[in-house]
Write an enzyme that holds these catalytic residues in place. Structure first.
Site, short mmCIF file in Angstrom:
data_model
loop_
_atom_site.label_atom_id
_atom_site.label_comp_id
_atom_site.label_asym_id
_atom_site.label_seq_id
_atom_site.Cartn_x
_atom_site.Cartn_y
_atom_site.Cartn_z
N ASP A 100 18.13 65.08 14.98
CA ASP A 100 19.29 65.61 15.72
C ASP A 100 19.77 66.92 15.08
O ASP A 100 20.90 67.01 14.62
CB ASP A 100 20.43 64.56 15.76
N ASP A 150 18.34 68.57 9.20
CA ASP A 150 17.21 68.22 10.07
C ASP A 150 16.24 69.39 10.18
O ASP A 150 15.02 69.21 10.20
CB ASP A 150 17.68 67.87 11.49
N VAL A 182 15.83 60.67 11.41
CA VAL A 182 16.84 61.30 10.54
C VAL A 182 18.13 61.59 11.33
O VAL A 182 18.90 62.47 10.94
CB VAL A 182 16.27 62.56 9.85
N HIS A 232 20.10 65.76 3.04
CA HIS A 232 19.87 64.36 3.41
C HIS A 232 18.48 64.14 4.02
O HIS A 232 17.68 63.35 3.54
CB HIS A 232 20.90 63.92 4.45
N ASP A 233 18.25 64.80 5.15
CA ASP A 233 17.10 64.44 5.99
C ASP A 233 15.73 64.71 5.35
O ASP A 233 14.79 63.91 5.55
CB ASP A 233 17.21 65.13 7.35
C1 BDR Z 1 23.29 62.54 8.21
O1 BDR Z 1 24.20 62.89 9.24
C2 BDR Z 1 23.90 64.17 9.74
O2 BDR Z 1 25.05 64.95 9.78
C3 BDR Z 1 22.84 64.76 8.86
O3 BDR Z 1 21.93 65.51 9.64
C4 BDR Z 1 22.17 63.56 8.24
O4 BDR Z 1 21.12 63.08 9.05
C5 BDR Z 1 24.04 62.46 6.90
O5 BDR Z 1 25.08 61.51 6.99
CA CA Z 2 20.20 64.36 10.92
#
Ligand code: BDR
Ligand code: CA
Length: 308
Positions: free
Chosen positions: A12, A17, A122, A238-239
């Site tokens: 997303d 991402d 993700v 994160h992703d």
């Molecule tokens: C997740 O939420 C989204 O905002 C980021 O892309 C990540 O996948 C982190 O909480």
């Molecule tokens: Ca994401």
């Protein structure tokens, strides 16, 4: 795991991402990108996935998927990623188009036609849950699921819930309770160790390439959001963790743990990780615990360096 795993990246975009796409396209056999409503509405996340593949000249199919979660109302993360889901970087005119608007069928067909496919979601888990419901036979055909979501610790959208799980808790519950051969969870407890900052942005900029400049702008916008929200000039990658858990497993430690998802009440969207160590329920998830941050930054920078 194979050296070059086959994956479907379900995303997303989203700044992190976008970074995950750049790593995945270099280090995996990327069978396709599927998009979902999450950080921004589906129309935007799909546009952003197409733009990232266009900017880096990645030869990959993009299929758009679910425009809303299974049962709850759509929620977005514009406070982090902006209204477009990718606010900040200078973006070109969109020239690419989706191959289909049926990501769920694409996931099902691809898993049926290929052995050992990794699903790497993700974003909210809506597309994966819909695919598992429509075609239960694919659940045991996949190599596994490596997801970014949840936390063995505090949340980010509520004290206990992380955005991807919270945005579609019913889908997450279904996926984590599935009989997938492996489920790897890159939660906030892990991804908060993988920070990116201006030092990395400067390295990307210094490449002088189209993709290096774009990636630097993505990092800078994301770091700005980190400063705005948490008061520190860095951001959590994160992703990319969910991708690297498949491509670079040696960079991680994990525990085999039982994880369930709360679908209601004050804990809605919480991943309940059983860390008691005694009398714990049967493990169903490989919960990532530690990442070698500096080596993981090199994977990201090294990936970006391969593009035009
Ligand atoms: C997740 O939420 C989204 O905002 C980021 O892309 C990540 O996948 C982190 O909480
Ligand atoms: Ca994401």
């Amino acid at each position: 795991m194979t050296a070059r795993p086959k994956i479907i990246l379900d995303c997303d975009p989203g700044h992190d991402d976008a970074m995950a796409i750049l790593i995945a396209a270099h280090h995996t056999d990327l069978l396709g990108i599927t998009t979902v409503s999450g950080n921004a509405p589906l129309e935007m996340t799909t546009r952003n996935a197409l733009l990232v593949s266009q900017i880096a000249d990645i030869d990959v199919e993009v299929h758009s998927g679910a425009d809303r979660p299974l049962h709850v109302e759509p929620k977005h993360a514009s406070h982090v990623h902006g209204r477009t889901g990718l606010d900040g970087p200078v973006l070109p005119e969109l020239e690419r188009r989706v191959v289909s608007t049926d990501a769920v069928t694409f996931i099902i067909d691809t898993v049926r036609q290929n052995d050992d496919v990794w699903l790497v979601p993700v974003g909210p888990l809506t597309n994966i849950a819909l695919a598992f419901m429509a075609a239960p036979d694919i659940v045991e055909r996949i190599a596994g699921i490596s997801l970014m979501g949840g936390s063995a610790g505090p949340g980010n959208v509520t004290p206990v819930a992380e955005f991807n799980i919270w945005a579609d808790p019913h889908a997450a519950h279904l996926v984590l309770a599935s009989s997938a051969p492996r489920i790897i969870m890159a939660g906030l407890n892990l991804t908060s160790q993988y920070m990116v900052d201006q030092v990395t942005a400067d390295r990307l900029n210094a490449m002088g390439s189209v993709t290096g400049t774009f990636a630097a702008q993505v990092v800078e916008a994301y770091v700005e959001a980190g400063l705005r929200i948490r008061g520190v000039p860095s951001a959590n990658m994160h992703d990319p963790c969910a991708v690297m858990a498949v491509t670079h497993p040696n960079l991680f430690t994990w525990t085999d743990s039982h994880v369930d998802v709360s679908t209601e009440g004050i804990t809605i969207g919480m991943t309940v990780v059983d860390d008691r160590g005694f009398g714990s329920a049967e493990p169903n998830v490989e919960v990532l615990r530690n990442i070698e941050r500096d080596a993981a930054i090199e994977v990201f920078v090294g990936s970006v360096a391969t593009y035009r």
